[in-house]
Every structure is written in C-alpha cells, then in structure tokens.
Design an enzyme around this catalytic site. Structure first.
Site, PDB file in Angstrom:
ATOM      1  CG  PHE A   1      19.668  57.124 -56.622  1.00  0.00           C
ATOM      2  CD1 PHE A   1      18.848  57.409 -56.830  1.00  0.00           C
ATOM      3  CD2 PHE A   1      20.076  56.767 -55.791  1.00  0.00           C
ATOM      4  CE1 PHE A   1      17.433  56.552 -56.035  1.00  0.00           C
ATOM      5  CE2 PHE A   1      18.494  55.514 -54.909  1.00  0.00           C
ATOM      6  CZ  PHE A   1      17.933  55.896 -55.232  1.00  0.00           C
TER       7      PHE A   1
ATOM      8  CE  LYS B   1       3.453  36.998 -42.703  1.00  0.00           C
ATOM      9  NZ  LYS B   1       3.726  36.567 -43.545  1.00  0.00           N
TER      10      LYS B   1
ATOM     11  CE  LYS C   1      -1.499  37.215 -37.731  1.00  0.00           C
ATOM     12  NZ  LYS C   1      -2.330  37.213 -36.610  1.00  0.00           N
TER      13      LYS C   1
ATOM     14  CG  ASP D   1       9.891  46.555 -51.913  1.00  0.00           C
ATOM     15  OD1 ASP D   1       9.151  47.600 -52.100  1.00  0.00           O
ATOM     16  OD2 ASP D   1      10.736  46.355 -52.093  1.00  0.00           O
ATOM     17  CE  LYS D   2      13.718  46.155 -44.959  1.00  0.00           C
ATOM     18  NZ  LYS D   2      12.736  45.457 -44.563  1.00  0.00           N
TER      19      LYS D   2
ATOM     20  NE  ARG E   1       8.310  45.073 -54.161  1.00  0.00           N
ATOM     21  CZ  ARG E   1       7.451  46.195 -54.911  1.00  0.00           C
ATOM     22  NH1 ARG E   1       6.418  45.638 -55.514  1.00  0.00           N
ATOM     23  NH2 ARG E   1       7.912  47.108 -55.105  1.00  0.00           N
ATOM     24  CE  LYS E   2      14.246  45.332 -51.845  1.00  0.00           C
ATOM     25  NZ  LYS E   2      13.213  44.951 -52.843  1.00  0.00           N
TER      26      LYS E   2
ATOM     27  CG  ASP F   1      10.592  52.168 -57.702  1.00  0.00           C
ATOM     28  OD1 ASP F   1      10.762  51.842 -59.197  1.00  0.00           O
ATOM     29  OD2 ASP F   1      12.339  53.226 -57.197  1.00  0.00           O
ATOM     30  CB  ALA F   2       4.577  51.297 -55.813  1.00  0.00           C
TER      31      ALA F   2
ATOM     32  CE  LYS G   1      16.994  48.126 -54.822  1.00  0.00           C
ATOM     33  NZ  LYS G   1      16.949  47.153 -55.532  1.00  0.00           N
TER      34      LYS G   1
ATOM     35  CG  HIS H   1      14.279  49.878 -50.586  1.00  0.00           C
ATOM     36  ND1 HIS H   1      13.116  49.235 -50.595  1.00  0.00           N
ATOM     37  CD2 HIS H   1      14.682  49.754 -52.219  1.00  0.00           C
ATOM     38  CE1 HIS H   1      12.853  48.388 -52.114  1.00  0.00           C
ATOM     39  NE2 HIS H   1      13.980  48.981 -52.659  1.00  0.00           N
TER      40      HIS H   1
ATOM     41  CD  GLU I   1      -6.429  40.207 -43.156  1.00  0.00           C
ATOM     42  OE1 GLU I   1      -7.007  39.982 -43.938  1.00  0.00           O
ATOM     43  OE2 GLU I   1      -5.574  39.056 -43.201  1.00  0.00           O
TER      44      GLU I   1
ATOM     45  CD  GLU J   1       0.373  41.959 -45.719  1.00  0.00           C
ATOM     46  OE1 GLU J   1       1.609  42.813 -45.579  1.00  0.00           O
ATOM     47  OE2 GLU J   1       0.283  40.616 -45.192  1.00  0.00           O
TER      48      GLU J   1
ATOM     49  CG  ASP K   1       4.799  32.682 -42.531  1.00  0.00           C
ATOM     50  OD1 ASP K   1       5.486  31.546 -42.828  1.00  0.00           O
ATOM     51  OD2 ASP K   1       3.837  33.552 -43.399  1.00  0.00           O
TER      52      ASP K   1
END
Length: 399
Positions: free
Chosen positions: A238, A273, A277, A21-22, A252-253, A246-247, A174, A19, A60, A47, A279
């Site tokens: 598909f 990260k 961090k 995003d992955k 985003r997941k 798709d970008a 998916k 995918h 960074e 990123e 998060d």
C-alpha cells in the site's frame, strides 16, 4: 422495547485524516470555520471533491465578508497540514488544480430557516429528515467499542507518523476492529485490520511494527486474547494512496463519523454544513441527550430519533429506544424529552445551547476526522444534565 442479539461479533472501521473522503470533509469544515469566524450568521453548504491533482468546491454560501475568504488557500493549508506536503506523494498542497463553484443560498430555503421570514415565527429546520443519537456504557467515551477502538488506533498512528517515530508512514490509512459480545457486553477482540499507506519498505517490517502498536493501544482495554487475529496491509503493498489513488467526496464516511454501524442513521452527512442544517445540529443534540441518559444510569444503551420538516421549528417526533436496557419505560424517557424542560430540540435552541455558531476551544474541522462523537472537546459530549434527568424521571415515577 427492541430485542438485541446479546451474543454476536460486531465490526466497525475508521479512516485516517489522509483518506480521500476525510480530506474533503476537513476542507469543507475548514471553509465553514472561516465563514463562522467572519460572520456567525453564515449559511454554509460546502461540498468538496478531490482526485489526482484536483480539489473542487461547490455548494451554497452566504456570508458577510465572503470576499475576504480565500477558499483555495484554505484547501491548500488543510492538505499540507494533513501531511500531503511533498511531490513524492503524487498529490500535495503545492501542485493540485483548484476549482470553485460556490454561490449564495437559495432565498426559498433561507426564508424558512431565518427567524421571522418564513410561514412560522421561530427559526425553522434547514431541511426535513430524521436524525439519530446513540450512547452505550461500554467505555469512558460511552461509545460502541468497535468504533471507539478503531478511532484510537488511527489517532495513535497519526501521532507516530507526524512525530516521525516511523518515518515510512504516509497519510492514508484505515483500521477495523471486530469485537465479540457476550450477554450484550464486549468480551474480547476477535480481529484487528490496519491498512496503512507507506513508503516502499518490506511488508514484514510494516506488519511487525503496526501489530506492536496495535497491541500497545488495545492492551489496556483487557479485550485482547491470544486468539486475536491481526491483518496489516493484507493486499501485500500500500504505497499509492490518498487522492492520487482514489477520488474523495464530502460526506461519504457517515458511519465512520457516527457510531460505526451500531444503531440507526438518518442518512445526512455533517461536514461543510452550518448548524441551521439539522442533519448536523440535531444529530449532535440527540447524542447529547442519549449520552446523558446513559450517564444518568437510566439505560445501558440509548438511541434517540428526532424528525423535522423544513422551515418548522418544532420536532415532528422524538423516539427513545433503550434496547431493553432502560431502568424505566422508554415512553417515560420520551415524555421527558418531549416536554422540552431539559432538552429543547428546536433548531435555534440547539444552536444557542451548544454555542454552535461561535465554537469555543474546538473547531468544526476537528470534528471532520476520527468521529464527531466520543471526544470531550465537543460541547455535545457533556454529561451535565444527567442529574436533571434522574430527578425528572423520579418525579414522573412517583406521581
């Protein structure tokens, strides 16, 4: 104590390693792995963005030996390993343009995170915010059933694709599983959805093959019924997928990465990260604590929230919610966690205890696909503190 709707249907989705995003998450975490291997004190916020014929990195990074790390090579290796390895896919490892806009970490942030450099003596949190950890005694993974099963489906399909048992499968896919809960427990699967990128083959064949695989994966759970519905490639076709169609972006997941929408989420992403961090590291540690509470039999479900201020080591708050399933009061479990005697939520302590700067037998890139929780390869999935928790609660109750 929180109320829960004991009779309901809950749905969670997973996405494959292919995918878009992955793809981004895996590239970002592969860069992190390379930095930590070179310099365990690295500070990384990497990123990734992918699109048709493009991979771009920004963020960074401060790393001793950074000049020896080839981020373009890392990106191409990740893309190839996923399976985007030939031009028919219209996005593949040999063709895309690569752009990097990576630079050093802000010294204002660094001084608050580095031990002894900020206003406080101890290493502080890398950012403010709140993080959540969750566990439930629904399966061996102690995960919510819908997300656990969605991951299982795609892991099996990845194995089948890479072993070429179905040679028409392509990397992007998916899954989605809907589970009926009765009296708060998983009762049966109402619906299964699989959307899988393929070569141009007849839809009937794809549906027949993938439904058969889904049944083989899910049958051992005992949750399938005759009325369970299956939807495979419900648009009818598909073939065009991945970054060509798709970008994609890192982070985003976040619901796929965590608990499939069960419980709460603080909003912070994980991939790319370093563990300064919170998060990332505090979300891992909160899962560790919640899983041990459930494994100890102190609750059937448990959610832990922890909050931090940037540059401050001590958590601002720790909250425990067992959704009314706790064997003792939530406030008692909270007191045990706040004492720091079993779980120490200070950022430096988390990093040291889970050995997050020198992964042993696992990598951050592995966590970037099929969820960060529910797989025993990660140190935050251990249940080695269950007995300590039981004893601490027993002492508290007997006082």
């Amino acid at each position: 104590m929180s109320k829960i709707n004991v009779d309901h249907v809950f749905t969670s989705e997973s996405v494959s390693e292919g995918h878009p995003d992955k793809v981004c998450d895996q590239i970002s975490d592969a860069v992190l792995d390379a930095c930590l291997a070179k310099d365990p004190a690295s500070r990384v916020a990497c990123e990734t963005m992918v699109a048709h014929d493009l991979v771009a990195n920004s963020g960074e990074i401060t790393c001793s030996g950074w000049e020896d790390i080839d981020t373009e090579k890392i990106a191409r290796e990740v893309v190839k390993k996923i399976g985007y390895d030939h031009e028919d896919l219209k996005f593949w490892h040999d063709s895309f343009e690569y752009i990097s806009r990576l630079h050093g970490q802000s010294p204002d942030i660094s001084q608050g995170v580095s031990e002894g450099e900020g206003l406080f003596k101890d290493q502080g949190a890398g950012d403010q915010g709140m993080m959540f950890g969750y566990a439930a005694n629904e399966n061996p993974e102690l995960m919510p059933t819908p997300i656990a099963l969605s991951h299982r489906l795609l892991l099996e399909l990845e194995s089948i694709r890479k072993n070429k048992k179905l040679d028409y499968l392509r990397p992007d896919s998916k899954s989605q599983v809907s589970v009926k809960y009765t009296d708060g427990k998983p009762d049966y699967i109402t619906c299964v959805v699989i959307s899988h990128q393929t070569d141009d083959v007849p839809l009937d064949k794809v549906r027949r093959d993938l439904v058969e695989i889904a049944k083989e994966v899910l049958e051992p759970t005992g949750l399938l019924r005759n009325e369970t519905e299956y939807f495979v490639n419900p648009t009818g076709k598909f073939c065009l997928g991945g970054p060509y169609a798709d970008a994609g972006l890192t982070g985003r997941k976040i619901i796929v990465d965590t608990y499939g929408g069960v419980g709460s989420h603080g909003g912070g992403a994980f991939s790319g990260k370093d563990p300064s961090k919170v998060d990332r590291s505090a979300a891992y540690y909160s899962r560790y604590a919640a899983k041990n509470i459930v494994a100890a039999g102190l609750a059937e479900k448990c959610e832990i929230q922890v909050a931090y201020a940037i540059g401050v080591a001590r958590p601002l708050s720790i909250n425990v919610d067992t959704y009314g399933t706790g064997k003792v009061e939530d406030s008692q479990l909270q007191s045990v966690l706040e004492s720091g005697s079993i779980f120490d939520f200070r950022p430096a302590a988390i990093v040291q205890e889970l050995n997050l700067l020198k992964p042993d037998g696992w990598s951050y890139a592995q966590s970037a696909k099929y969820g960060h929780f529910g797989r025993d390869i990660f140190p935050w999935e251990k249940t080695d503190k269950a007995e300590d928790l039981k004893n601490a609660v027993k002492e508290m109750v007997n006082v």
